[in-house]
Design a protein around this motif. Structure first.
Motif, PDB file in Angstrom:
ATOM      1  N   LEU A 181       1.968   1.713  -3.630  1.00  0.00           N
ATOM      2  CA  LEU A 181       0.752   2.153  -4.245  1.00  0.00           C
ATOM      3  C   LEU A 181       0.678   3.921  -3.925  1.00  0.00           C
ATOM      4  O   LEU A 181       0.392   4.614  -4.843  1.00  0.00           O
ATOM      5  N   LEU A 240      -4.878  -6.985  -1.761  1.00  0.00           N
ATOM      6  CA  LEU A 240      -3.589  -7.190  -1.586  1.00  0.00           C
ATOM      7  C   LEU A 240      -3.028  -8.624  -1.832  1.00  0.00           C
ATOM      8  O   LEU A 240      -1.999  -9.151  -1.932  1.00  0.00           O
ATOM      9  N   ILE A 280      -8.991   5.028   0.910  1.00  0.00           N
ATOM     10  CA  ILE A 280      -8.210   4.101   0.271  1.00  0.00           C
ATOM     11  C   ILE A 280      -8.117   2.962   1.381  1.00  0.00           C
ATOM     12  O   ILE A 280      -7.094   3.279   2.035  1.00  0.00           O
ATOM     13  N   ASP A 316      -7.234  -1.013   2.702  1.00  0.00           N
ATOM     14  CA  ASP A 316      -7.097  -2.399   2.583  1.00  0.00           C
ATOM     15  C   ASP A 316      -8.391  -3.114   2.693  1.00  0.00           C
ATOM     16  O   ASP A 316      -9.077  -2.968   3.610  1.00  0.00           O
ATOM     17  N   LEU A 330      -9.585  -1.561  -6.173  1.00  0.00           N
ATOM     18  CA  LEU A 330      -8.020  -1.803  -6.880  1.00  0.00           C
ATOM     19  C   LEU A 330      -7.333  -3.238  -6.651  1.00  0.00           C
ATOM     20  O   LEU A 330      -7.562  -3.811  -5.343  1.00  0.00           O
ATOM     21  N   CYS A 331      -6.711  -3.841  -7.554  1.00  0.00           N
ATOM     22  CA  CYS A 331      -6.222  -5.101  -7.154  1.00  0.00           C
ATOM     23  C   CYS A 331      -4.857  -4.967  -7.731  1.00  0.00           C
ATOM     24  O   CYS A 331      -4.259  -4.611  -8.760  1.00  0.00           O
ATOM     25  N   ASN A 332      -4.001  -5.842  -6.792  1.00  0.00           N
ATOM     26  CA  ASN A 332      -2.566  -5.892  -7.183  1.00  0.00           C
ATOM     27  C   ASN A 332      -2.503  -7.036  -7.941  1.00  0.00           C
ATOM     28  O   ASN A 332      -1.784  -8.111  -7.620  1.00  0.00           O
ATOM     29  N   VAL A 355      -8.629  -1.949  -1.604  1.00  0.00           N
ATOM     30  CA  VAL A 355      -7.595  -2.412  -2.362  1.00  0.00           C
ATOM     31  C   VAL A 355      -7.384  -3.957  -1.802  1.00  0.00           C
ATOM     32  O   VAL A 355      -7.448  -4.282  -0.552  1.00  0.00           O
ATOM     33  N   LEU A 402       0.872  -1.097   0.063  1.00  0.00           N
ATOM     34  CA  LEU A 402       0.126   0.066  -0.134  1.00  0.00           C
ATOM     35  C   LEU A 402       0.862   1.277   0.155  1.00  0.00           C
ATOM     36  O   LEU A 402       0.535   2.158  -0.539  1.00  0.00           O
TER      37      LEU A 402
END
Ligand SMILES: O=c1ccn([C@@H]2O[C@H](COP(=O)(O)OP(=O)(O)O[C@H]3O[C@H](CO)[C@@H](O)[C@H](O)[C@H]3O)[C@@H](O)[C@H]2O)c(=O)[nH]1
Length: 456
Positions: free
Chosen positions: A24, A139, A115, A117, A217-219, A137, A21
């Motif tokens: 990002l 992770l 934003i 996790d 949002l995807c890693n 997000v 994070l």
């Protein structure tokens, strides 16, 4: 003139969450957006104490702040149940106060979104109550999220019970391109039923968090996970999140990086070194540490081995008698490595990894073959991708006593290093990963659209 957009970023209090994070956040800040990164006080202290000198000297790109997690400094934060209970009790109120203070003091800025996790879903609930846009997000390996979304159907169909235990002995298949899950591969699987229950509650919480999120949002990058992305509404692949994408210095470690391993790697021949790093949560018992050490020695191949205090459950690592002297010219042991730089180093031949999602993405983006040694959570399923789908690695197997023996280690490392097919696949996937974040690539475009939304 438009007010500067400001985003509040909240990671889950663990190394494998704070680090990506932070990467990002640095990427977002590089586009002129103000970022306030909120750690717990306990984690904040560790991060500040481990800041590389370069970051200290430079003007900080993001504002690092902290709020209490409700525990005393001396409390055991490895006690997952106690920590979670405390976080849920005090952190929502603390975050609300922080955001209200920011709003009062920053008239030239506008908080455009929180934003958070996926593992810190409580922060999205706070944002929801305050009428602020919510971005989650993801992770971990995205397939584990697809499975989590599928849990209610699995319970309804009588395939698992309400504690996540498999009732019918069958593999779970969500799509033909996604490896099937055996019960041992579930992200909540655990030999300890109490811990399994805790992990399963965590999966159920993810469902609730998902409902609060406007976007996820995807890693990952589309080319890697297209089948999974189709199963997760709102998912936007913008990864891999790498420090090397945008900035040299990096501020997300809980422990200072030992960069002497880079000069050590400089002295090794190209493609000669085995890099061993099992992430921040793996714990090995003393017998397993011995077998791993002796297996590395048995190969006769140079190795770089990360042994953090976590790996040995907080105690100082003990090695087999005479091991350190015997491998003095062969190996290097460090407490924490600059992993991305290590994996990018031409001397590194392969990566012995626990298959945490960050390590998986870092290894594949640097084109390194994997020897997979999963420990828990999404790591077993990530191993299936590495070995069976992308074909960029091999897996270690336990013996009948549940131990990965020195012979198993040594044999698999040698087989991996001599496999031209695996090496070629790894180099091919590296190119695809790199293209995705370069200008015009899939993640680049998705990230650019996300930044545009923040600004408008
Ligand atoms: O010497 C080291 C060792 C590790 N790392 C970094 O630490 C991070 C470790 O992350 P990861 O590989 O994902 O492992 P964990 O810390 O174990 O991650 C937890 O969080 C991940 C993301 O949710 C999950 O995929 C894992 O299963 C879970 O254990 C990576 O960015 C590494 O580059 C270093 O910088 N130096």
């Amino acid at each position: 003139m438009a007010r500067q957009p400001h985003v509040i970023v909240i990671p889950h209090a663990a190394q494998g969450h704070v680090a990506p994070l932070m990467k990002l956040s640095l990427q977002i800040a590089a586009h002129g957006v103000k970022v306030t990164f909120v750690n717990t006080e306990f984690i904040h202290e560790k991060v500040m104490a481990s800041l590389p000198a370069k970051v200290e000297e430079e003007k900080r790109l993001i504002s690092l702040v902290s709020i209490p997690d409700g525990l005393e400094p001396e409390d055991d934060r490895q006690d997952f149940v106690k920590l979670t209970e405390s976080i849920l009790r005090v952190m929502p109120g603390n975050l609300r106060n922080l955001i209200e203070n920011i709003k009062r003091s920053d008239v030239d800025e506008q908080i455009v979104c929180v934003i958070a996790d996926m593992a810190a879903g409580w922060a999205l609930e706070v944002a929801n109550e305050m009428g602020i846009k919510r971005v989650a997000v993801l992770l971990s390996g995205p397939a584990s999220m697809a499975l989590a979304l599928h849990v209610p159907q699995l319970i309804d169909a009588g395939i698992i019970d309400t504690d996540g235990t498999l009732i019918k002995d069958e593999s779970i298949i969500l799509s033909e391109d996604i490896p099937a899950w055996r019960s041992s591969d579930f992200s909540w699987s655990c030999s300890d039923p109490v811990m399994q229950k805790v992990l399963f509650v965590y999966v159920s919480t993810a469902l609730k968090t998902f409902k609060f999120a406007d976007q996820l949002l995807c890693n990952t990058f589309y080319e890697l996970d297209s089948s999974v992305m189709k199963l997760i509404p709102k998912a936007i692949p913008i990864g891999p999140f790498l420090a090397s994408n945008h900035i040299e210095a990096f501020a997300g470690n809980f422990c200072p990086e030992d960069s002497t391993c880079l000069s050590w790697l400089d002295k090794q021949p190209a493609g000669s070194v085995v890099y061993v790093a099992l992430g921040s949560t793996t714990i090995l018992n003393p017998q397993q540490v011995d077998e791993l050490a002796l297996g590395l020695e048995l190969t006769g191949i140079p190795f770089l081995w990360v042994i953090s205090s976590n790996l040995t459950n907080g105690s100082t690592a003990k090695f087999p008698e005479g091991f350190i002297d015997r491998v003095a010219d062969l190996g290097k042991i460090v407490e924490w490595a600059p992993q991305e730089k290590v994996l990018a180093h031409p001397s590194v031949a392969c990566f012995v990894s626990h298959c945490g999602w960050n390590s998986t993405l870092e290894g594949l983006t640097m084109g390194k073959p994997f020897l997979c040694w999963p420990y828990f959570a999404d790591q077993f399923h990530n191993r299936s991708y590495i070995c069976d789908v992308w074909k960029i690695g091999l897996a270690v197997d336990k013996d009948e006593n549940g131990i990965i023996t020195r012979n198993e280690m040594s044999t698999k490392i040698k087989t991996l290093i001599s496999s031209d097919g695996i090496k070629a696949n790894a180099l091919q996937l590296k190119e695809v990963a790199r293209k995705s974040v370069n200008e015009g690539g899939s993640s680049f475009k998705n990230f650019t659209s996300f930044i545009e939304l923040i600004w408008h």
